[in-house]
Design a protein around this motif. Structure first.
Motif, mmCIF file in Angstrom:
data_model
loop_
_atom_site.group_PDB
_atom_site.id
_atom_site.type_symbol
_atom_site.label_atom_id
_atom_site.label_comp_id
_atom_site.label_asym_id
_atom_site.label_seq_id
_atom_site.Cartn_x
_atom_site.Cartn_y
_atom_site.Cartn_z
ATOM 1 N N GLU A 191 38.206 35.805 40.777
ATOM 2 C CA GLU A 191 36.916 36.430 41.068
ATOM 3 C C GLU A 191 36.862 37.858 40.528
ATOM 4 O O GLU A 191 35.807 38.343 40.131
ATOM 5 C CB GLU A 191 36.667 36.420 42.576
ATOM 6 C CG GLU A 191 35.309 36.942 42.995
ATOM 7 C CD GLU A 191 35.095 36.876 44.501
ATOM 8 O OE1 GLU A 191 34.161 37.551 44.984
ATOM 9 O OE2 GLU A 191 35.856 36.160 45.185
ATOM 10 N N GLN A 192 38.002 38.543 40.559
ATOM 11 C CA GLN A 192 38.108 39.866 39.963
ATOM 12 C C GLN A 192 39.332 39.898 39.047
ATOM 13 O O GLN A 192 40.168 38.991 39.078
ATOM 14 C CB GLN A 192 38.232 40.953 41.039
ATOM 15 C CG GLN A 192 36.939 41.223 41.798
ATOM 16 C CD GLN A 192 36.983 42.551 42.537
ATOM 17 O OE1 GLN A 192 37.586 43.518 42.065
ATOM 18 N NE2 GLN A 192 36.311 42.609 43.680
ATOM 19 N N LYS A 193 39.425 40.982 38.269
ATOM 20 C CA LYS A 193 40.542 41.151 37.356
ATOM 21 C C LYS A 193 41.223 42.500 37.600
ATOM 22 O O LYS A 193 40.617 43.421 38.146
ATOM 23 C CB LYS A 193 40.065 41.071 35.912
ATOM 24 C CG LYS A 193 39.501 39.714 35.503
ATOM 25 C CD LYS A 193 39.091 39.713 34.040
ATOM 26 C CE LYS A 193 38.592 38.349 33.618
ATOM 27 N NZ LYS A 193 38.196 38.317 32.178
ATOM 28 N N SER A 234 42.347 34.565 42.668
ATOM 29 C CA SER A 234 41.401 33.455 42.494
ATOM 30 C C SER A 234 40.600 33.560 41.205
ATOM 31 O O SER A 234 39.913 32.615 40.817
ATOM 32 C CB SER A 234 40.427 33.417 43.678
ATOM 33 O OG SER A 234 39.542 34.535 43.650
ATOM 34 N N ASP A 249 39.244 45.266 36.074
ATOM 35 C CA ASP A 249 37.960 45.677 36.663
ATOM 36 C C ASP A 249 38.101 47.041 37.342
ATOM 37 O O ASP A 249 39.216 47.469 37.674
ATOM 38 C CB ASP A 249 37.487 44.631 37.672
ATOM 39 C CG ASP A 249 37.001 43.351 37.002
ATOM 40 O OD1 ASP A 249 36.751 43.387 35.783
ATOM 41 O OD2 ASP A 249 36.878 42.323 37.703
ATOM 42 N N LYS A 262 41.026 38.076 45.693
ATOM 43 C CA LYS A 262 39.991 37.921 44.667
ATOM 44 C C LYS A 262 40.591 37.922 43.262
ATOM 45 O O LYS A 262 40.142 37.187 42.383
ATOM 46 C CB LYS A 262 38.956 39.040 44.814
ATOM 47 C CG LYS A 262 38.090 38.919 46.060
ATOM 48 C CD LYS A 262 37.120 40.089 46.177
ATOM 49 C CE LYS A 262 36.245 39.959 47.424
ATOM 50 N NZ LYS A 262 35.334 41.121 47.569
#
Length: 441
Positions: free
Chosen positions: A239-241, A237, A244, A234
């Protein structure tokens, strides 16, 4: 070093050739029908070229070489043309050979990861999905071979599995401190760490001089227990960092453990061997390393030193599971996409032999864990057998951070973790921001 087996040519073939030249027009020029003047033709063996690191006298790969020689002996109709490349030179050799379109028939993939995936996606490798019926799910679980699966296609089968996190503990110290069993939850684990520290016992020995040990054996299991097995995909891609909460919480946990005094103060200046010796000398209650650490412990421990084994504990309300372990599978043989049907059939026979129950048991005897469900031989190291029993409930292998992340991100993470575990060093937020910057997102 290149090892070759010479092809055998029977003298009957020379006779057959002479008969073919001298025969009258219209006569069969087949050697086995020419007037009964020739003997049977000896079929030439199928030759499979093979680039690998396996070497007979190598303590790490010798078992694979011996298994391959056993295959050779059992299958005289198939010859292996083996080119052995030194381990440290192999990644470059593999990449340049693949780029030049000159891969051998059989190719060793030391492990999965970005190089393997790049070669597979280039179309240079042959998927083996049509061969997978040779290995039943209850023998070789798909959850433990997925590192050799790219975009839904299986390209190889690993020979061994290495788990990134095993908690080795001193049974006597734990018992004297009041702990007869290892904590199953992370909160209970932290409470035990605090208690040990209050009793003037260093809780955990770490040898993080290279920066890689904390990354693999602490950050990776924390990420899995908090976020489940898909966090790294994720993040890559977008979608997350890294900044986070999921990833940040793992960094905060490492910082908290460090501030609690969970580790030896010199963890970032000593290596694994020194950390193992620190543990075996009775100066720490625990030692955390990969499953490979059992080899040195078994060789160096005193006869009366009792070692226990534990899986990284469960995090309450986390998405991960104690049945999942970060790790890596390796020593998988893949096939050149250009193999004709004859060579493909020979290669399938080779794979069946190399990843059979008997071959896996030989790998276990060499002190390595395997992805297959096979009974451990009776003649293995007792401590290794005890460890495999402690890890028997691990059903799935998830990626270790440094296998899936870009090299620049890995380097920044190593530095960041050393900063987190140095008094007055880095803050989790600063480390996460630096990683996100290196990722370029």
């Amino acid at each position: 070093m290149k090892i070759k087996w010479t092809k055998k040519i029977g003298t009957s073939m020379l006779v057959a050739a002479m008969i073919a030249v001298l025969s009258a027009c219209g006569q069969s020029n087949s050697a086995d029908t020419a007037s009964g003047q020739s003997g049977e033709v000896e079929n030439e063996p199928v030759v499979l070229s093979f680039m690998t690191t396996w070497s007979e006298n190598d303590p790490f790969t010798g078992v694979y070489y011996k298994n391959a020689m056993a295959f050779q002996e059992a299958n005289p109709d198939i010859k292996l043309d083996i080119e052995t490349i030194p381990y440290n030179d192999y990644p470059v050799k593999l990449s340049t050979t693949a780029a030049a379109g000159k891969l051998t028939d059989l190719i060793l993939m030391i492990g999965g990861g970005s190089t393997f995936e790049q070669i597979a996606r280039s179309g240079a490798l042959m998927p083996i999905d049509d061969m997978m019926g040779n290995w039943k799910e209850d023998f070789l679980p798909s959850s433990k071979i997925k590192e050799f699966n790219v975009d839904g296609k299986q390209y190889g089968i690993p020979g061994e599995v290495s788990y990134a996190t095993v908690i080795f503990y001193n049974k006597k110290i734990m018992k004297d401190a009041g702990y007869t069993e290892f904590p199953k939850t992370y909160e209970a684990f932290k409470a035990m760490v605090k208690d040990l520290k209050a009793k003037n016992i260093t809780p955990i020995a770490y040898g993080n001089k290279t920066g890689s040990v904390l990354l693999a054996s602490l950050l990776s299991p924390l990420n899995e227990r908090i976020s489940g097995p898909d966090l790294y995909a994720k993040i890559k891609s977008g979608e997350q960092k890294f900044t986070d909460p999921d990833f940040m919480n793992a960094l905060k946990d490492i910082k908290e453990l460090s501030d609690m005094g969970a580790f030896n103060v010199d963890l970032n200046s000593i290596d694994n061997v020194q950390a193992t010796n620190l543990f075996l000398s009775g100066n720490t209650a625990m030692y955390i390393d990969g499953s490979w650490g059992v080899k040195q412990i078994s060789m160096d421990k005193a006869a009366d030193f009792e070692v226990g084994f534990a899986v990284f504990p469960q995090i309450e309300e986390g998405k991960g599971s104690m049945s999942t372990m970060p790790g890596a599978t390796n020593q998988g043989v893949v096939l050149n996409a250009k193999l004709d049907e004859t060579k493909k059939a020979a290669a399938e026979k080779f794979l069946q032999f190399m990843y059979s129950e008997q071959s896996y048991q030989n790998i276990i005897r060499s002190g390595n864990m395997v992805p297959a469900n096979v009974e451990a031989p009776a003649d293995i190291d007792p401590l290794f057998k005890e460890m495999t029993g402690a890890l028997a409930d691990v059903k799935e292998v998830t990626p270790v951070f440094d296998i899936v992340m870009p090299a620049t991100v890995v380097a920044a993470t190593k530095n960041g973790l050393q900063g987190l575990t140095t008094p007055g060093g880095s803050a989790p937020e600063a480390v996460a921001e630096e990683l996100q910057k290196e990722l370029g997102q």
